[in-house]
Every structure is written in structure tokens, then in C-alpha cells.
Design a protein around this motif. Structure first.
Motif, PDB file in Angstrom:
ATOM      1  N   ALA A  92     -50.814  13.386 -83.123  1.00 41.24           N
ATOM      2  CA  ALA A  92     -51.413  12.122 -83.551  1.00 41.24           C
ATOM      3  C   ALA A  92     -52.934  12.194 -83.663  1.00 41.24           C
ATOM      4  CB  ALA A  92     -51.019  11.015 -82.575  1.00 41.24           C
ATOM      5  N   GLY A  93     -53.512  13.348 -83.367  1.00 41.64           N
ATOM      6  CA  GLY A  93     -54.955  13.505 -83.482  1.00 41.64           C
ATOM      7  C   GLY A  93     -55.731  12.972 -82.290  1.00 41.64           C
ATOM      8  N   ILE A  94     -55.058  12.750 -81.174  1.00 35.79           N
ATOM      9  CA  ILE A  94     -55.726  12.279 -79.961  1.00 35.79           C
ATOM     10  C   ILE A  94     -56.290  13.500 -79.227  1.00 35.79           C
ATOM     11  CG2 ILE A  94     -55.392  11.125 -77.742  1.00 35.79           C
ATOM     12  CD1 ILE A  94     -53.045   9.608 -79.078  1.00 35.79           C
ATOM     13  N   SER A  95     -57.542  13.423 -78.822  1.00 33.14           N
ATOM     14  CA  SER A  95     -58.171  14.568 -78.175  1.00 33.14           C
ATOM     15  C   SER A  95     -58.858  14.140 -76.893  1.00 33.14           C
ATOM     16  CB  SER A  95     -59.189  15.227 -79.116  1.00 33.14           C
ATOM     17  OG  SER A  95     -60.242  14.324 -79.422  1.00 33.14           O
ATOM     18  N   GLY A  96     -59.283  15.145 -76.121  1.00 37.12           N
ATOM     19  CA  GLY A  96     -60.008  14.878 -74.889  1.00 37.12           C
ATOM     20  C   GLY A  96     -59.083  14.554 -73.731  1.00 37.12           C
ATOM     21  N   PRO A  97     -59.665  14.109 -72.607  1.00 34.31           N
ATOM     22  CA  PRO A  97     -58.853  13.789 -71.433  1.00 34.31           C
ATOM     23  C   PRO A  97     -57.935  12.609 -71.714  1.00 34.31           C
ATOM     24  CG  PRO A  97     -61.127  13.074 -71.115  1.00 34.31           C
ATOM     25  CD  PRO A  97     -61.102  13.887 -72.370  1.00 34.31           C
ATOM     26  N   LEU A  98     -56.809  12.586 -71.006  1.00 34.30           N
ATOM     27  CA  LEU A  98     -55.800  11.537 -71.216  1.00 34.30           C
ATOM     28  C   LEU A  98     -55.605  10.758 -69.912  1.00 34.30           C
ATOM     29  CD1 LEU A  98     -53.158  13.620 -73.229  1.00 34.30           C
ATOM     30  CD2 LEU A  98     -54.848  12.013 -74.142  1.00 34.30           C
ATOM     31  N   PRO A  99     -56.496   9.789 -69.629  1.00 35.38           N
ATOM     32  CA  PRO A  99     -56.334   9.006 -68.392  1.00 35.38           C
ATOM     33  C   PRO A  99     -55.048   8.195 -68.384  1.00 35.38           C
ATOM     34  CG  PRO A  99     -58.042   8.057 -69.807  1.00 35.38           C
ATOM     35  CD  PRO A  99     -57.693   9.388 -70.386  1.00 35.38           C
ATOM     36  N   GLU A 100     -54.457   7.956 -69.570  1.00 33.72           N
ATOM     37  CA  GLU A 100     -53.205   7.206 -69.644  1.00 33.72           C
ATOM     38  C   GLU A 100     -52.045   7.940 -68.969  1.00 33.72           C
ATOM     39  OE1 GLU A 100     -55.435   6.522 -73.636  1.00 33.72           O
ATOM     40  OE2 GLU A 100     -55.066   8.168 -72.216  1.00 33.72           O
ATOM     41  N   LEU A 101     -52.219   9.241 -68.727  1.00 37.46           N
ATOM     42  CA  LEU A 101     -51.172  10.022 -68.070  1.00 37.46           C
ATOM     43  C   LEU A 101     -51.418  10.163 -66.572  1.00 37.46           C
ATOM     44  CD1 LEU A 101     -50.518  12.855 -70.703  1.00 37.46           C
ATOM     45  CD2 LEU A 101     -49.563  10.544 -70.550  1.00 37.46           C
ATOM     46  N   GLY A 102     -52.311   9.334 -66.023  1.00 36.30           N
ATOM     47  CA  GLY A 102     -52.592   9.364 -64.593  1.00 36.30           C
ATOM     48  C   GLY A 102     -51.370   9.086 -63.740  1.00 36.30           C
ATOM     49  N   PHE A 103     -50.350   8.436 -64.304  1.00 29.32           N
ATOM     50  CA  PHE A 103     -49.076   8.178 -63.628  1.00 29.32           C
ATOM     51  C   PHE A 103     -48.486   9.464 -63.047  1.00 29.32           C
ATOM     52  CE2 PHE A 103     -44.377   7.854 -64.198  1.00 29.32           C
ATOM     53  CZ  PHE A 103     -44.114   6.794 -63.336  1.00 29.32           C
ATOM     54  N   TYR A 104     -48.775  10.590 -63.671  1.00 32.41           N
ATOM     55  CA  TYR A 104     -48.162  11.862 -63.288  1.00 32.41           C
ATOM     56  C   TYR A 104     -49.006  12.693 -62.322  1.00 32.41           C
ATOM     57  CZ  TYR A 104     -44.869  11.143 -67.147  1.00 32.41           C
ATOM     58  OH  TYR A 104     -43.888  10.652 -67.973  1.00 32.41           O
ATOM     59  N   PHE A 105     -50.253  12.275 -62.024  1.00 27.36           N
ATOM     60  CA  PHE A 105     -51.175  13.186 -61.348  1.00 27.36           C
ATOM     61  C   PHE A 105     -51.796  12.609 -60.080  1.00 27.36           C
ATOM     62  CE2 PHE A 105     -51.182  14.609 -65.778  1.00 27.36           C
ATOM     63  CZ  PHE A 105     -50.906  15.960 -65.598  1.00 27.36           C
ATOM     64  N   LYS A 106     -52.024  13.512 -59.117  1.00 29.36           N
ATOM     65  CA  LYS A 106     -52.821  13.162 -57.946  1.00 29.36           C
ATOM     66  C   LYS A 106     -54.289  13.022 -58.312  1.00 29.36           C
ATOM     67  CE  LYS A 106     -50.045  15.881 -54.601  1.00 29.36           C
ATOM     68  NZ  LYS A 106     -49.207  16.664 -55.542  1.00 29.36           N
ATOM     69  N   ASP A 107     -54.738  13.816 -59.261  1.00 23.31           N
ATOM     70  CA  ASP A 107     -56.153  13.860 -59.653  1.00 23.31           C
ATOM     71  C   ASP A 107     -56.256  13.567 -61.150  1.00 23.31           C
ATOM     72  OD1 ASP A 107     -58.865  14.290 -59.773  1.00 23.31           O
ATOM     73  OD2 ASP A 107     -58.757  16.460 -59.505  1.00 23.31           O
ATOM     74  N   PRO A 108     -56.078  12.299 -61.539  1.00 21.11           N
ATOM     75  CA  PRO A 108     -56.083  11.970 -62.966  1.00 21.11           C
ATOM     76  C   PRO A 108     -57.492  11.981 -63.536  1.00 21.11           C
ATOM     77  CG  PRO A 108     -55.860   9.983 -61.666  1.00 21.11           C
ATOM     78  CD  PRO A 108     -55.842  11.135 -60.681  1.00 21.11           C
ATOM     79  N   ASP A 109     -57.574  11.991 -64.846  1.00 21.29           N
ATOM     80  CA  ASP A 109     -58.870  11.903 -65.525  1.00 21.29           C
ATOM     81  C   ASP A 109     -59.244  10.442 -65.704  1.00 21.29           C
ATOM     82  OD1 ASP A 109     -59.730  14.565 -65.925  1.00 21.29           O
ATOM     83  OD2 ASP A 109     -58.221  14.832 -67.470  1.00 21.29           O
ATOM     84  N   GLY A 110     -59.579   9.782 -64.608  1.00 20.65           N
ATOM     85  CA  GLY A 110     -59.968   8.382 -64.670  1.00 20.65           C
ATOM     86  C   GLY A 110     -58.763   7.451 -64.610  1.00 20.65           C
ATOM     87  N   GLY A 111     -59.048   6.158 -64.671  1.00 22.29           N
ATOM     88  CA  GLY A 111     -57.986   5.173 -64.626  1.00 22.29           C
ATOM     89  C   GLY A 111     -57.684   4.715 -63.215  1.00 22.29           C
ATOM     90  N   PRO A 112     -56.758   3.775 -63.057  1.00 23.31           N
ATOM     91  CA  PRO A 112     -56.444   3.215 -61.737  1.00 23.31           C
ATOM     92  C   PRO A 112     -55.705   4.207 -60.853  1.00 23.31           C
ATOM     93  CG  PRO A 112     -54.919   2.374 -63.381  1.00 23.31           C
ATOM     94  CD  PRO A 112     -55.953   3.154 -64.124  1.00 23.31           C
ATOM     95  N   ALA A 113     -55.680   3.922 -59.538  1.00 21.70           N
ATOM     96  CA  ALA A 113     -55.009   4.800 -58.585  1.00 21.70           C
ATOM     97  C   ALA A 113     -53.608   4.330 -58.248  1.00 21.70           C
ATOM     98  CB  ALA A 113     -55.844   4.910 -57.302  1.00 21.70           C
ATOM     99  N   GLY A 114     -53.326   3.031 -58.360  1.00 20.64           N
ATOM    100  CA  GLY A 114     -52.031   2.484 -58.004  1.00 20.64           C
ATOM    101  C   GLY A 114     -50.962   2.820 -59.035  1.00 20.64           C
ATOM    102  N   LEU A 115     -49.759   3.113 -58.578  1.00 18.88           N
ATOM    103  CA  LEU A 115     -48.689   3.523 -59.494  1.00 18.88           C
ATOM    104  C   LEU A 115     -48.296   2.425 -60.487  1.00 18.88           C
ATOM    105  CD1 LEU A 115     -47.017   6.158 -59.858  1.00 18.88           C
ATOM    106  CD2 LEU A 115     -45.155   4.983 -58.696  1.00 18.88           C
ATOM    107  N   PRO A 116     -48.189   1.151 -60.097  1.00 20.56           N
ATOM    108  CA  PRO A 116     -47.818   0.125 -61.093  1.00 20.56           C
ATOM    109  C   PRO A 116     -48.826   0.044 -62.242  1.00 20.56           C
ATOM    110  CG  PRO A 116     -47.507  -0.725 -58.886  1.00 20.56           C
ATOM    111  CD  PRO A 116     -48.229   0.583 -58.741  1.00 20.56           C
ATOM    112  N   GLU A 117     -50.126   0.101 -61.914  1.00 26.24           N
ATOM    113  CA  GLU A 117     -51.147   0.059 -62.960  1.00 26.24           C
ATOM    114  C   GLU A 117     -51.111   1.319 -63.820  1.00 26.24           C
ATOM    115  OE1 GLU A 117     -52.110  -2.572 -59.637  1.00 26.24           O
ATOM    116  OE2 GLU A 117     -51.709  -0.406 -59.729  1.00 26.24           O
TER     117      GLU A 117
END
Length: 372
Positions: free
Chosen positions: A331-356
């Protein structure tokens, strides 16, 4: 228009390890209808119409420095209770095909190659794999053993960074499912930005930290003061042996503790301890002791026990991430993907809580659905 049938490569760093073997065997089992896609969020109705590559379109390969073939590794995992009885035989052809695409990684002991030479060789393997199978794209996923952080004055890149650099060189999106350094060096961070490729946070969230990301917001939302939060992990197998190294354990624990600091707004007393118990094999037990304070200073305790198989918890997440990142690349999306923080202990930004984080993931699914 997306093509969910476009052949997509998934290239594992650590391709003969437990997680990669379970992912390859599991993908084959699900697409053959032998088992349901339990644990794969991308196989739920929320991801219908997002254009993710189908499981049947995934082609596996990778790098490893060990020689045990995937079919044999799958037999070992069956004996350990990780894979169900009979599955290794049922998907032997798929395991053998993936094993044919595993190349020797590095650096090997006494490897004479420089970092530049290693990166060039690793990248050449990726380019060859992509061309040989006429793949639309290849996603590199690091599922190798956890590394100690490099020394500040280290002259050589750690192995995870060599694989990350090779992915950039070959034009491949990169997923780091480990807490190792990977892209997070000054030079590689800049190179990732220049390459215009999607990449993710670090260290898959499979057990203890998953539970912490659910429980910590509860205390905040109920205005209950967390005084101390201690944890212990008992695990065997390759992870247990690797994390017996205090430096590697410190890298792992940093992510476990980060979610508490980010959510609670402070770092409570207590630490996480990791004990190597070889008898546990690929299974682990995680225990948390939470001391908190309620109304009128009443002191209370919550204790949790999580027992599970790390490879079986990790494999569906790895398949999810490979598909999501491949679609983001298309889709041409580049750079870090904070939207995938759901999967990571150390996400690239975004909220820390699982529901968010889950809400962010669903929003990302909408974004992919709307992308051409």
C-alpha cells in the motif's frame, strides 16, 4: 486493486528455531484445514477485505547458523508437546520446502568477513530468494535468540543489525520479534528512513507482558496505587539458555518493565527475574506479585500465574505481522508502524494499554482496507 494471491516471501532470521518451525508448520496446517487459525488475529472478521496476502501465498525461507533440518526440528517439537502428534508428518513436504530455502547466516565463529561483506552476502540471499520464486515482496522477520546490548564502543554490528541492514539493502520490510538491537542503531535508523520501507517495534508480546498491558491500565482507571510489581520467569529450551546471560536477560526485561512505567506513570518497586530451567523445555511459567494500595491505605495483593508454550504463542503473531507488514508495503506505507504496537513490548510509539493498542490495530485494518 490488491492481489491476496500474490506470492509473498517470509524470511526468518533464526529459521530453524522453535518459533520459525512452529510458524511454518502452523501455516501449512491451517491452510490445509488440519487445524483452526487459533491465535491469528488477522484471520478474524475484523480483517476481512484488508487485502492481506493469503496463507497459501506465503513462501518461507531464512538464515540460520544451525544445521538441524526443519522436519527434524518439528519432530523434536512434537516430542516436547509443542506441535500436535502427527502434524510434522502431515506437513513434511512444506517443512522440507522451507528448509531448502534456508541459507547459512552469520557471523559464524571465526568468520573472516567484514560487516559490509556479511551484509552484502545476506542481502544477496534475499534478492535471490525473491527472484527465484517470483515473489511480489519479502518480509524479513527476526526470531533469532536474544542478544546482549552491544557495548557503546563496539566496532562491529550485532547479528540482528546485520540482518536488519541486509533487509534494507535488499528492499525488504523488517519485523523484529526479539528485543535485540536490530534497526536501532543511529546509522540503521537513518538508513531505514531513507529506504522508505515499513518496519515495526521490537520484542513480541506473548505472555507475561501481554497480561501486564491489560492489568496495569485497570489499576490506573480504578485509581489504585501500585506500590510494587515483581515478576519471575521460569523457562527452558534455547530461550532459557540464552537468557541465563545477565546482559541478554536485561535486554529482555527492559521491555517487560517498560509497559508498567508507560502505563502507571512511574516505575514501581520490584524487578523481573528470569531463571533457566532446562527441564521445562519449550514451556514457561511467569509469576507476578502486585502490591497495591486501596481506600484509606488498605494494602492488597494480586498474584497471577501464566503457563504456556512460547513458540505456540509467538507463531500466530509472527504470521500476523508478516502479512500486515507485507500489505503495508504493497500500500506504499513506510517507516515505523506504531499501529502494530498491539504485538510488541517495545512498540514504535503509541499507547501502552492493550485495549488502546487493539483499537489502533483495527484502525490500521481500516486504512489497509481503503488503500488501493
Amino acid at each position: 486493486m490488491t492481489d491476496t494471491h500474490a506470492r509473498t516471501g517470509v524470511w526468518f532470521a533464526g529459521a530453524r528455531g522453535s518459533v520459525a518451525t512452529t510458524a511454518v508448520a502452523g501455516c501449512a496446517a491451517v491452510r490445509a484445514g488440519l487445524h483452526p487459525a487459533t491465535g491469528m488475529v488477522t484471520e478474524t472478521s475484523a480483517f476481512a477485505g484488508t487485502g492481506l496476502p493469503s496463507l497459501a501465498a506465503l513462501v518461507f525461507g531464512g538464515h540460520d547458523i544451525t544445521s538441524c533440518p526443519l522436519p527434524k526440528r518439528a519432530e523434536q517439537l512434537t516430542g516436547a508437546g509443542v506441535l500436535p502428534h502427527g502434524l510434522a508428518a502431515a506437513v513434511h513436504a512444506e517443512l522440507a520446502a522451507a528448509d531448502e530455502e534456508i541459507r547459512t547466516g552469520g557471523p559464524l565463529p571465526d568468520d573472516p568477513r567484514t560487516d559490509a561483506e556479511l551484509i552484502a552476502d545476506l542481502a544477496a540471499d534475499l534478492v535471490s530468494f525473491r527472484g527465484r520464486h517470483a515473489l511480489a515482496r519479502v518480509v524479513v522477520v527476526n526470531v533469532s535468540c536474544t542478544e546482549p546490548p552491544p557495548a557503546p564502543d563496539a566496532e562491529r554490528l550485532p547479528p540482528s543489525s546485520l540482518y536488519a541492514a541486509a533487509a534494507l539493502r535488499a528492499g525488504c520490510p523488517y519485523v523484529d520479534f526479539t528485543p535485540s538491537t536490530g534497526l536501532r542503531t543511529p546509522g540503521l535508523s537513518a538508513a531505514a528512513t531513507a529506504a522508505g520501507l515499513p518496519h515495526t517495534g521490537r520484542d513480541g508480546k506473548t505472555g507475561q507482558t501481554l497480561l501486564r498491558s491489560v492489568l496495569a491500565p485497570m489499576f490506573v482507571q480504578r485509581a489504585l496505587e501500585v506500590r510494587a510489581w515483581s515478576g519471575t520467569n521460569l523457562l527452558g529450551g534455547g530461550d532459557g539458555a540464552t537468557l541465563a546471560d545477565p546482559a541478554a536477560a536485561a535486554a529482555k526485561n527492559a521491555g517487560k518493565e517498560r509497559v508498567l512505567t508507560d502505563t502507571l506513570g512511574h516505575r514501581p518497586e520490584g524487578r523481573v527475574h528470569i531463571d533457566d530451567v532446562p527441564a521445562l523445555g519449550d514451556w514457561k511459567t511467569a509469576w507476578d506479585h502486585i502490591a497495591f494500595e486501596g481506600f484509606l491505605g488498605s494494602r492488597m495483593v494480586l498474584q497471577t500465574i501464566w503457563q504456556g508454550c512460547d513458540s505456540a504463542l509467538a507463531a500466530p503473531l509472527v504470521l500476523d505481522l508478516a502479512r500486515l507488514v507485507a500489505r503495508a508495503h504493497e500500500a506504499g506505507i513506510s517507516g515505523p508502524l506504531p499501529e502494530l504496537g498491539f504485538y510488541f513490548k517495545d512498540p514504535d510509539g503509541g499507547p501502552a494499554g492493550l485495549p488502546e493498542q487493539f483499537a489502533g490495530l483495527l484502525a490500521f485494518a481500516d486504512r489497509l482496507r481503503e488503500a488501493k
